[in-house]
Design a protein around this motif. Sequence first.
Motif, short mmCIF file in Angstrom:
data_model
loop_
_atom_site.label_atom_id
_atom_site.label_comp_id
_atom_site.label_asym_id
_atom_site.label_seq_id
_atom_site.Cartn_x
_atom_site.Cartn_y
_atom_site.Cartn_z
N ASP A 1 32.15 31.63 45.47
CA ASP A 1 30.79 31.15 45.70
C ASP A 1 30.42 31.46 47.14
O ASP A 1 31.29 31.59 48.02
CB ASP A 1 30.67 29.66 45.42
CG ASP A 1 29.24 29.24 45.09
OD1 ASP A 1 28.35 30.12 45.08
OD2 ASP A 1 29.01 28.06 44.84
N GLY B 1 33.17 28.80 48.17
CA GLY B 1 34.09 28.72 47.04
C GLY B 1 35.46 28.25 47.47
O GLY B 1 35.64 27.64 48.53
N GLY C 1 27.40 33.73 44.04
CA GLY C 1 26.72 33.07 45.15
C GLY C 1 25.25 33.40 45.25
O GLY C 1 24.65 34.05 44.39
#
Length: 750
Positions: free
Chosen positions: A267, A295, A367
């Motif tokens: 992410d 992440g 993302g």
Amino acid sequence: MAMKTRLCLLFLAMVGTAGCGDEEVSAPCGPESCPGGCCLDGECLEPSPGHCGTAGGECVDCLAGGRADECAGGACICGAAGSMCPDGLFCTASGCTEQCTPDCAGRCQGAPDGCGGTCETNECNGCCDAQKTCIGVGMQSDTACGSGGESCIDCTIGQATDSCSDGACVCAAAGSACPQGQSCTEGGCEGPCVPDCTGKCAGADDGCGGTCGGNDCNGCCNGTVCVSFGTQSDTLCGPGGSQCVDCTASGQICDHASHSCAQAVNDARFISQQVPSSMAPGQRVQVSLTFENTGTTTWTAAADYKLGAENPRDNRTWGTSRVTLQAGEQVRPGERKTFSFEVVAPAQPGTYDFQWRMLRELVEWFGEFSQNVSVDVGDISVCEQLRSLAGTDTDASGTIQQCIDSTPRGGILELPAGVYRIDHQIVVQSRAMVLRTEGKRSADPPCAPVNHDCAELRASTAFSDTVGILRVLASGSTVDHIVVNGNKLARHGTPSAAQCQAYQNIYGYNVQLGCDDCRFTNSVSRDALCGTCLEVSGTRARVVVSNSTVVGCGVHDREGLWSDGITVHDATDSRFTGNYLADNTDIDLIFGGCRNCDISGNTILHGHAFSSSSFAALMIHAWPTTSGNYQGTVVHDNTIDCGAQKQCGIGLYIGPDAWYDADTFGGSVHGNTVKNAQFGLLIDDAHDVEVYDNPVSGTKGLTKASCGWKTTYDYGIGRDSFNIDTSSDSIGAVYHQVDFDRCIPNWWNQ
């Protein structure tokens, strides 16, 4: 002399201080304390291929990724090439090559093999640190010592030794390790020995010949070796005092916050960017974008984490579609990464999107997107003399043409918003340029057909030129945020309309794109008299028609006055996406060939009136003069709704058989939705096409065609079609054998 001592003396010589005791060498690792080396976990190391850097910077592993094999002057290089190999090439003994031979000579088991893999055997002649880097005997320090490929030992832990010499821990003053029961001091070995288990795992050497009974490790224990939290990896992970776990064995990673195995989650959050709003064609500019790792994974070059171009995905508008991390660079969860790189503006003028996103190559994009920037490429000028003609009955075509002819190559010409009478054709012919409404940018909402704030070119009843109100012939040109109005109702009964009814439909065109690398975006073409609202003529490459509205073109129930919405004769590497088409009266969206094209996200609608109905909504077609080649093309996620009165003869037609004897082949047609057509999806005189998952509903069951009444189905296939691949279909489409040879559905004179 141990390395820590050598660096200490070098540092003290620079600052004019005496002594290399604990107080001096405990200074934080940085430019002043480590001028000739690099820092790893707070320790100053001499440069080596596995720990490269200078002036106290963070150490980099030159061997990771396979693009370098030496450390020279604090920078990673490929020794045979003299510099680091470009992305995609590997460093070998003969230089940078595409083919890579794994090299594990002198490396630890699990270390990078120089080709993106890891070494399966241990050939290190020194010791291996927690990052699987081999530290040669001549490059070792007091805290990383050993030989024979064993794990590195910290000689300062315990009381029997205090330094490293030739790969072995010794008491420097005694020249060897102190015997059991004695402690190492500045004067040599003195006894008795006091066991020391600080920071050690149970079973580790207590420094006095015994072993530690308890566990004082501030990380996890790899056997009896303590792996501190700061040096843990995906293969050595665990909370305080526990045995280390290899998270990769279960497909997980080490969460450095909880020091436990966790599911890998990629992410990213977009933070900021430095991007210009305008550039000259071909100009080179340095830009930067910053993303935060939100992440649980660590971004590295070895794991193929990159910044990728979006809008559209994988485009090379700015000279590259990927920006890579440096070899050895790590972006841990919670950290931010600023990508700084050079972009090159397109050679053709226009307004281009600049947008990026993180990805792990061949795994996933993830993302947030960076904020889209619409970058103007070219100088901007406004056709000021046009402003007074808006909304008047004075012909504006000459004024607009004069402004176009005065615009330099690569320029951007803006027309003031308003409705302009057009008596004569307007041509962009000799120089690539952008034509758009004043103040508009590509990221702005598209023009609406009515009640808009765009420049509208409206044909007058006196207009009688052929092949379009607006013709764009200069390759590389863009039409953005412009409305072209064929004014069909006012022009019925004119000489042009008579030509249309004599099947000379070139008298009714609205727009013609006769150019490569052309774009028609965020614009409107409406109410063409006949023929087509927008034609891509001839054989063209890299054409884009997107986010535009094409409505109300032609009349279906008057012979010769019908009109396509968008007509594409033959194209390659082109994109027709996100357009809205409604009530066009021949074929709404038709292609005669389109190789390596994206035809997606278009919406085709029809209302209740027969006069605004069509023979077909979307046709993947071939004329006798076009290629019919759709190899590499994907037709997907288009929506067709012919309305409650079912005002389309065929919703989605693959093949030309109702009109011509021609050859349609190649491509993939999937994920399209067809509602309320008289015939849902028909494949006729086509071959080698992949067709699947195109849901059809509301089919009429009958159509009055040019050859009489014909039974229709949700799905049909003609006898001349073959090699139609429906193996991926998951919705149970059943195809009925049909015959529509020279039989045009929804005929005009019902």
